[in-house]
Design an enzyme around this catalytic site. Structure first.
Site, PDB file in Angstrom:
ATOM      1  N   SER A 178     -11.245   8.797  -0.486  1.00  0.00           N
ATOM      2  CA  SER A 178     -11.321   7.770   0.754  1.00  0.00           C
ATOM      3  C   SER A 178     -12.502   8.344   1.732  1.00  0.00           C
ATOM      4  O   SER A 178     -12.890   9.334   1.956  1.00  0.00           O
ATOM      5  CB  SER A 178     -10.187   7.821   1.499  1.00  0.00           C
ATOM      6  OG  SER A 178      -9.208   7.333   0.952  1.00  0.00           O
TER       7      SER A 178
ATOM      8  N   GLY B  40     -17.948 -16.184   0.748  1.00  0.00           N
ATOM      9  CA  GLY B  40     -18.473 -14.940   0.023  1.00  0.00           C
ATOM     10  C   GLY B  40     -19.739 -14.426   0.285  1.00  0.00           C
ATOM     11  O   GLY B  40     -20.732 -15.549   0.217  1.00  0.00           O
TER      12      GLY B  40
ATOM     13  N   ASN C 272     -16.627  -6.766   8.955  1.00  0.00           N
ATOM     14  CA  ASN C 272     -15.657  -7.377   7.761  1.00  0.00           C
ATOM     15  C   ASN C 272     -14.371  -7.238   8.445  1.00  0.00           C
ATOM     16  O   ASN C 272     -13.551  -8.248   8.669  1.00  0.00           O
ATOM     17  CB  ASN C 272     -15.851  -6.815   6.542  1.00  0.00           C
ATOM     18  CG  ASN C 272     -14.677  -7.482   5.493  1.00  0.00           C
ATOM     19  OD1 ASN C 272     -14.140  -8.340   5.579  1.00  0.00           O
ATOM     20  ND2 ASN C 272     -14.370  -6.364   4.592  1.00  0.00           N
TER      21      ASN C 272
ATOM     22  N   GLU D 185       0.819  -1.204   0.049  1.00  0.00           N
ATOM     23  CA  GLU D 185       0.015  -0.099  -0.038  1.00  0.00           C
ATOM     24  C   GLU D 185       0.928   1.156   0.128  1.00  0.00           C
ATOM     25  O   GLU D 185       0.252   2.281   0.302  1.00  0.00           O
ATOM     26  CB  GLU D 185      -0.948   0.045   1.130  1.00  0.00           C
ATOM     27  CG  GLU D 185      -1.760  -1.156   1.291  1.00  0.00           C
ATOM     28  CD  GLU D 185      -2.809  -1.045   2.400  1.00  0.00           C
ATOM     29  OE1 GLU D 185      -2.615  -1.295   3.498  1.00  0.00           O
ATOM     30  OE2 GLU D 185      -3.879  -0.457   1.943  1.00  0.00           O
TER      31      GLU D 185
ATOM     32  N   ASP E 270     -15.403  -1.668   8.592  1.00  0.00           N
ATOM     33  CA  ASP E 270     -16.067  -2.271   7.136  1.00  0.00           C
ATOM     34  C   ASP E 270     -16.993  -3.400   7.749  1.00  0.00           C
ATOM     35  O   ASP E 270     -16.750  -4.313   8.406  1.00  0.00           O
ATOM     36  CB  ASP E 270     -15.263  -2.686   6.242  1.00  0.00           C
ATOM     37  CG  ASP E 270     -14.082  -1.620   5.853  1.00  0.00           C
ATOM     38  OD1 ASP E 270     -14.328  -0.529   6.203  1.00  0.00           O
ATOM     39  OD2 ASP E 270     -13.021  -1.827   5.112  1.00  0.00           O
TER      40      ASP E 270
ATOM     41  N   SER F 108      -6.055  -2.296   1.138  1.00  0.00           N
ATOM     42  CA  SER F 108      -6.339  -1.948  -0.108  1.00  0.00           C
ATOM     43  C   SER F 108      -6.808  -2.845  -1.326  1.00  0.00           C
ATOM     44  O   SER F 108      -6.567  -2.709  -2.392  1.00  0.00           O
ATOM     45  CB  SER F 108      -5.381  -1.050  -0.674  1.00  0.00           C
ATOM     46  OG  SER F 108      -5.347   0.293   0.306  1.00  0.00           O
TER      47      SER F 108
ATOM     48  N   PHE G 143     -13.596 -15.806  -0.854  1.00  0.00           N
ATOM     49  CA  PHE G 143     -12.433 -14.817  -0.891  1.00  0.00           C
ATOM     50  C   PHE G 143     -11.102 -15.197  -0.108  1.00  0.00           C
ATOM     51  O   PHE G 143     -11.039 -15.619   0.918  1.00  0.00           O
ATOM     52  CB  PHE G 143     -13.054 -13.369  -0.208  1.00  0.00           C
ATOM     53  CG  PHE G 143     -14.019 -12.680  -1.267  1.00  0.00           C
ATOM     54  CD1 PHE G 143     -13.401 -11.571  -1.942  1.00  0.00           C
ATOM     55  CD2 PHE G 143     -15.216 -13.146  -1.212  1.00  0.00           C
ATOM     56  CE1 PHE G 143     -14.403 -11.007  -2.832  1.00  0.00           C
ATOM     57  CE2 PHE G 143     -16.021 -12.465  -2.242  1.00  0.00           C
ATOM     58  CZ  PHE G 143     -15.786 -11.356  -2.970  1.00  0.00           C
TER      59      PHE G 143
HETATM   60  N1  LIG Z   1     -16.301 -12.550   2.583  1.00  0.00           N
HETATM   61  C1  LIG Z   1     -16.783 -11.787   1.710  1.00  0.00           C
HETATM   62  N2  LIG Z   1     -17.668 -11.622   0.923  1.00  0.00           N
HETATM   63  C2  LIG Z   1     -17.897 -10.761   0.037  1.00  0.00           C
HETATM   64  N3  LIG Z   1     -17.111  -9.838  -0.592  1.00  0.00           N
HETATM   65  C3  LIG Z   1     -15.903  -9.787   0.140  1.00  0.00           C
HETATM   66  C4  LIG Z   1     -15.526 -10.499   1.293  1.00  0.00           C
HETATM   67  N4  LIG Z   1     -14.420 -10.396   1.591  1.00  0.00           N
HETATM   68  C5  LIG Z   1     -13.785  -9.231   1.121  1.00  0.00           C
HETATM   69  N5  LIG Z   1     -14.926  -8.900   0.129  1.00  0.00           N
HETATM   70  C6  LIG Z   1     -14.666  -8.004  -1.124  1.00  0.00           C
HETATM   71  O1  LIG Z   1     -13.498  -7.256  -1.026  1.00  0.00           O
HETATM   72  C7  LIG Z   1     -12.925  -6.102  -0.461  1.00  0.00           C
HETATM   73  C8  LIG Z   1     -11.859  -5.963   0.210  1.00  0.00           C
HETATM   74  O2  LIG Z   1     -11.632  -6.629   1.497  1.00  0.00           O
HETATM   75  P1  LIG Z   1     -11.256  -6.146   2.871  1.00  0.00           P
HETATM   76  O3  LIG Z   1     -11.944  -5.229   3.300  1.00  0.00           O
HETATM   77  O4  LIG Z   1     -11.071  -7.337   3.801  1.00  0.00           O
HETATM   78  O5  LIG Z   1      -9.667  -6.208   2.168  1.00  0.00           O
HETATM   79  P2  LIG Z   1      -8.693  -4.902   2.664  1.00  0.00           P
HETATM   80  O6  LIG Z   1      -7.527  -5.262   1.849  1.00  0.00           O
HETATM   81  O7  LIG Z   1      -8.423  -5.059   4.064  1.00  0.00           O
HETATM   82  O8  LIG Z   1      -9.237  -3.598   2.077  1.00  0.00           O
HETATM   83  P3  LIG Z   1      -9.182  -2.230   2.883  1.00  0.00           P
HETATM   84  O9  LIG Z   1      -8.131  -2.193   3.925  1.00  0.00           O
HETATM   85  O10 LIG Z   1      -8.569  -1.342   1.809  1.00  0.00           O
HETATM   86  O11 LIG Z   1     -10.590  -1.916   3.380  1.00  0.00           O
HETATM   87  C9  LIG Z   1     -14.335  -5.883   0.297  1.00  0.00           C
HETATM   88  O12 LIG Z   1     -14.616  -4.324   0.513  1.00  0.00           O
HETATM   89  C10 LIG Z   1     -15.432  -6.703  -0.463  1.00  0.00           C
HETATM   90  O13 LIG Z   1     -15.849  -6.013  -1.706  1.00  0.00           O
HETATM   91  C1  LIG Z   2      -5.829   2.200   3.048  1.00  0.00           C
HETATM   92  C2  LIG Z   2      -6.850   1.425   3.307  1.00  0.00           C
HETATM   93  N1  LIG Z   2      -6.368   0.053   3.774  1.00  0.00           N
HETATM   94  C3  LIG Z   2      -8.029   1.709   3.817  1.00  0.00           C
HETATM   95  O1  LIG Z   2      -8.471   0.809   4.489  1.00  0.00           O
HETATM   96  O2  LIG Z   2      -8.619   2.652   3.462  1.00  0.00           O
HETATM   97 MG   LIG Z   3     -12.192  -3.222   3.729  1.00  0.00          MG
HETATM   98 MG   LIG Z   4      -8.379  -3.542   5.313  1.00  0.00          MG
END
Ligand SMILES: Nc1ncnc2c1ncn2[C@@H]1O[C@H](COP(=O)(O)OP(=O)(O)OP(=O)(O)O)[C@@H](O)[C@H]1O
Ligand SMILES: C[C@@H](N)C(=O)O
Ligand SMILES: [Mg+2]
Ligand SMILES: [Mg+2]
EC number: 6.3.2.4
Length: 354
Positions: free
Chosen positions: A325, A222, A313, A25, A300, A190, A182
């Site tokens: 953002s 999912g 989540n 990131e 989230d 991100s 997933f």
């Molecule tokens: N179990 C799930 N079911 C449906 N969609 C999912 C699931 N897990 C993740 N996603 C999709 O993938 C995206 C990213 O997942 P997550 O928020 O866990 O990742 P991240 O890399 O930590 O993102 P960020 O930190 O940027 O929010 C979610 O916003 C959603 O669109």
């Molecule tokens: C930066 C990214 N991990 C977010 O949660 O917005």
């Molecule tokens: Mg997220």
């Molecule tokens: Mg995250």
């Protein structure tokens, strides 16, 4: 060294802005830091001292770091320092308060927070425990489950376990979660390294991809759900913002959808029944307190409309601050514009450090 009472009124207050960093990131951090630097520069009390961290972990001095902030891009190969020894630029000595604008491992996961803690200077945001637990999705889910926060079903494993018996793990994942599922690196953000998979072949490819970022991975069932986010701000008495919803036409909220203007719509406030809004806000605060959060976080959620269920989540202990953002947009709607939000984060860092 000035005492904490003095720092509350000290002028100029030297604010060390940390950005870039050793994670997938890195580029998002540069964009977040540009927005925060520009807000801090509007307050004449702050003297911003930027420190850019190269992808290999090398810290750069404020003059070079300012060039990175101005251009919005990491350094060219020829401009990188390649000496492997870890050192801190001498200007670190003048910093009164740190503002780590780092996303992902080696920045948002407690490592840098531990270093700042040992420097005995206040720093913005979450401490070591909240950062490390919040970053590692496997640890985060265990602690959320313990707190009674509802989540999707998941399977956690590591690269070695997978390599020992791909067949049994595949069967276990299919029987427990089914498709689509997933696959995620346990430590990242991100959406980097995340894949949505629909069959055994995609599962194998996705696990190969996720384990290239982190030996620890998580596979989740999912869900078909609306995506909801809530911002939290504060220390011991954290406040939840209004909540936002994200809509998009892509398969999921992937990196490109997150950071390309026009690919996602952020609906603030989200149009959900009052009881759902309240449930999300109280779960966001509970999640923050469960990881021992301080300063800020964005939590989230999935809202499964078919059943009226809210699932948590994840928590992000240093959420994105780019112009696209959700975190700063939620506070702006909730009555705290971007520059005031940065001031508030500095105040909270001072309050926590006393
Ligand atoms: N179990 C799930 N079911 C449906 N969609 C999912 C699931 N897990 C993740 N996603 C999709 O993938 C995206 C990213 O997942 P997550 O928020 O866990 O990742 P991240 O890399 O930590 O993102 P960020 O930190 O940027 O929010 C979610 O916003 C959603 O669109
Ligand atoms: C930066 C990214 N991990 C977010 O949660 O917005
Ligand atoms: Mg997220
Ligand atoms: Mg995250």
């Amino acid at each position: 060294m000035a005492g904490m009472q003095d720092l509350a009124v000290k002028s100029p207050l030297y604010v060390g802005l940390l950005f870039g960093g050793q994670s997938g990131e890195h580029d998002v951090s540069i964009t977040s830091a540009r927005a925060i630097a520009s807000a801090l520069n509007q307050n004449s009390r702050y003297q911003v001292q930027p420190f850019y961290i190269q992808r290999d972990g090398t810290w750069r001095s404020p003059d070079i770091s300012q060039q990175v902030l101005d251009s919005g891009k990491g350094l060219q190969d020829s401009e990188l320092l390649t000496d492997a020894a870890f050192f801190l630029p001498t200007e670190v000595q003048t910093v009164d308060l740190w503002f780590p604008v780092l996303h992902g491992p080696n920045g948002e996961d407690g490592t840098v927070q531990g270093l700042l803690q040992l420097m005995h200077k206040p720093y913005v945001g979450n401490g070591v425990l909240a950062s490390s637990v919040g970053m590692d999705k496997i640890a985060m889910k265990a602690i959320f489950a313990n707190a009674g926060l509802p989540q999707v079903k998941y399977v956690a494993l590591n690269r070695w376990q997978w390599q020992q018996d791909e067949q049994s793990w595949s069967e276990h994942i299919e029987a427990t979660l089914g498709y689509p599922c997933f696959v995620k690196p346990s430590n990242l953000g991100s959406s980097v390294g995340i894949s949505k998979v629909r069959d055994r072949q995609q599962l194998k490819e996705a696990i190969a991809s996720a384990t290239s970022y982190d030996p620890r991975i998580i596979i989740e069932q999912g869900v078909t759900a609306r995506e909801i986010e809530c911002a939290v701000l504060g220390n011991e008495q954290p406040q939840a913002s209004a909540i936002g919803e994200i809509t998009f036409t892509s398969d999921f909220y992937d990196y490109e959808t997150k950071y390309t203007a026009g690919k996602a719509d952020l609906i603030i406030p989200s149009k959900l029944p009052d009881n759902v809004t309240q449930a999300v806000q109280s779960m966001a605060v509970k999640a923050f307190q469960t990881v021992a959060g301080s300063g800020l976080a964005r939590v989230d959620f999935f809202y499964v409309e078919a059943t009226g269920t809210v699932l948590i989540n994840e928590i992000n202990t240093f959420p994105g601050f780019t112009s696209l953002s959700m975190y700063p947009k939620l506070w702006e709607y909730s009555g705290i514009p971007f520059t005031q939000l940065c001031d508030r984060l500095v105040e909270l860092a001072l309050e926590k450090h006393v």
